[in-house]
Design an enzyme around this catalytic site. Structure first.
Site, PDB file in Angstrom:
ATOM      1  CG  ASN A   1      50.085 -36.658  31.811  1.00  0.00           C
ATOM      2  OD1 ASN A   1      50.590 -35.876  32.623  1.00  0.00           O
ATOM      3  ND2 ASN A   1      48.786 -36.850  31.716  1.00  0.00           N
TER       4      ASN A   1
ATOM      5  NE  ARG B   1      47.408 -32.955  31.317  1.00  0.00           N
ATOM      6  CZ  ARG B   1      47.261 -32.796  32.635  1.00  0.00           C
ATOM      7  NH1 ARG B   1      48.188 -33.238  33.471  1.00  0.00           N
ATOM      8  NH2 ARG B   1      46.194 -32.185  33.102  1.00  0.00           N
TER       9      ARG B   1
ATOM     10  CG  HIS C   1      40.373 -30.834  33.038  1.00  0.00           C
ATOM     11  ND1 HIS C   1      39.299 -30.608  33.862  1.00  0.00           N
ATOM     12  CD2 HIS C   1      41.156 -31.744  33.661  1.00  0.00           C
ATOM     13  CE1 HIS C   1      39.421 -31.366  34.948  1.00  0.00           C
ATOM     14  NE2 HIS C   1      40.547 -32.051  34.854  1.00  0.00           N
TER      15      HIS C   1
ATOM     16  NE  ARG D   1      41.553 -30.131  42.454  1.00  0.00           N
ATOM     17  CZ  ARG D   1      41.786 -30.734  41.287  1.00  0.00           C
ATOM     18  NH1 ARG D   1      40.823 -30.821  40.372  1.00  0.00           N
ATOM     19  NH2 ARG D   1      42.972 -31.227  41.026  1.00  0.00           N
TER      20      ARG D   1
ATOM     21  CD  GLU E   1      43.465 -34.820  29.160  1.00  0.00           C
ATOM     22  OE1 GLU E   1      44.101 -33.868  29.616  1.00  0.00           O
ATOM     23  OE2 GLU E   1      42.897 -35.663  29.872  1.00  0.00           O
TER      24      GLU E   1
END
Ligand code: AMP
Length: 398
Positions: free
Chosen positions: A7, A91, A180, A241, A385
């Site tokens: 990743n 990823r 995600h 955010r 993940e």
């Protein structure tokens, strides 16, 4: 079969070597400050102490080479040769509208990743560097791209199209993608298995609540809607955010502060969320909770607003699916914040959601946290993940 999962971020690289026989992690690690002074690799073989190497890493190719060296190190290594690695799963953030299913990387896949640099300006270039570095370090091995947008790409048109002139979708692929995706895919799948739900029909809402946060709705594992959009800025209030906002706010701040659109978007991405709402206390939810406990009003409002927004999305997604069988919490806040989960579920009494306080008093473990007579199963499902990427990789190369 051993699969290496990579990743890559713009200046970091996380890896895990997974033994697919028992789906166990053989070793994992992190390269930090790639291309910046002070680079270091932290390598953690299972059941052994951490091993730290501080060497310059001018680029991702050097970082991958250091990972290969650490994996084969005579004292801290876990393999004797890279021949033991069957394939590498990556990823990758974005494939625009071209790919949604995971795919073995070829020249066309690399071209698409490159063409999507403008859709994922921070991640796609780093993801491509990671792939090319692995191609160099382990020639001939399969590299598999697992798209972070893959899950959201399955949304129907009514959910993914913005109500803006259609030509912008045609010309620039402007649509809602969702992010995600690997986490939502993994957690919704685990929730179905763990909750003993119908794999074809189960209506599941996943709340991935971390520093970045998003909610998804899926039926039988297929995405119906998800809260992030063209970029990860849309949806929930996050660490830094803003999530959903009237776009006119951007123009308003530009005019009042003499800033351009890029500067204001940077503020919405990096200086907003609970960090901005709390008057700058922190983007870390633990700090916000602590400040709230100490009586800080803005911290309390930021936390309440975060929880309120999650509850609103759950309500909207229940309507979108005409019901919900299970709600699963995951990621840093979702897996650890006992009070936060309870506060979200308190909004859901109208759905017949009842939390079992004792069962909910848990962190980071797969567990049903709703009461036996709750009309909806509420679960804590730790996300993984890396394992999801390894499973996708294994499925493709077999
Ligand atoms: P992630 O992005 O999934 O790694 O999640 C990171 C976020 O999880 C950070 O904001 C942490 O503050 C938050 N977090 C971790 N543990 C807890 C906890 N016990 N209570 C509240 N938030 C937590």
């Amino acid at each position: 079969m051993k699969i290496l999962v990579i990743n890559c971020g713009s200046s970091s690289l996380k890896y895990q070597l997974i033994d697919m026989a028992g789906e166990s992690v053989i070793a994992k690690g992190l390269c930090e400050r790639i291309g910046i002074e002070g680079s270091k690799l932290t390598h953690e073989p299972a059941d052994q102490d951490k091993y730290v190497v501080e060497n310059p890493m001018p680029d991702h190719t050097t970082a991958i080479q250091m990972v290969m060296d650490a994996l084969q190190d005579k004292d801290h290594g876990v393999i004797t040769s890279t021949d033991e690695i069957t394939a590498i799963g990556h990823r990758v953030l974005h494939a625009g509208t071209v790919y949604s299913d995971s795919i073995i990387v070829n020249e066309d896949v690399k071209r698409v990743i490159k063409e999507c640099f403008d859709l994922g300006p921070l991640h796609n270039p780093a993801n491509l560097m990671g792939i090319e570095a692995c191609e160099k370090a382990m020639p001939g091995k399969a590299n598999v791209a697992v798209w972070d947008t893959g899950f959201g790409m399955k949304m129907p048109e009514k959910a993914y199209l913005y109500a803006i002139p259609y030509e912008y979708y045609e010309k620039y692929s402007i649509r809602r993608y969702g992010f995600h995706g690997t986490s939502h895919m993994f957690v919704s799948g685990e929730a179905i298995k763990f909750g003993g739900l119908d794999p074809e029909k189960a209506k599941v809402i996943v709340c991935h609540l971390g520093n970045g946060a998003s909610v998804s709705a899926s039926i039988g594992g297929k995405c119906v809607d998800t809260s992030m959009g063209l970029t990860p800025l849309e949806g929930l209030i996050m660490g830094t955010r803003s999530g959903d906002i009237d776009p006119a706010v951007v123009q308003f701040i530009c005019n009042k502060e003499g800033k351009d659109v890029n500067e204001v978007l940077n503020i919405l991405n990096k200086k907003s969320g609970v960090l901005g709402m709390s008057g700058g206390i922190s983007s870390d939810f633990r700090d916000i909770e602590n400040a709230k406990k100490e009586g800080n009003h803005l911290a309390a409002v930021a936390m309440d607003a975060f929880i309120y927004r999650v509850a609103k999305y759950i309500g909207a997604y229940t309507a979108a699916m005409n019901g919900v069988d299970a709600i699963a919490f995951t990621a840093g806040v979702g897996e650890n914040d006992v009070a936060g989960r309870k506060a979200i579920c308190e909004y859901l009494g109208y759905l017949g959601v009842k939390i079992d306080d004792e069962a909910n008093n848990v962190r980071g473990k797969e567990r049903v946290i709703s009461a036996a007579d709750s009309k909806v199963k509420v679960m804590l499902i730790p996300t993984n993940e890396e394992l999801a990427i390894a499973r996708e990789t294994k499925a493709l190369i077999q």
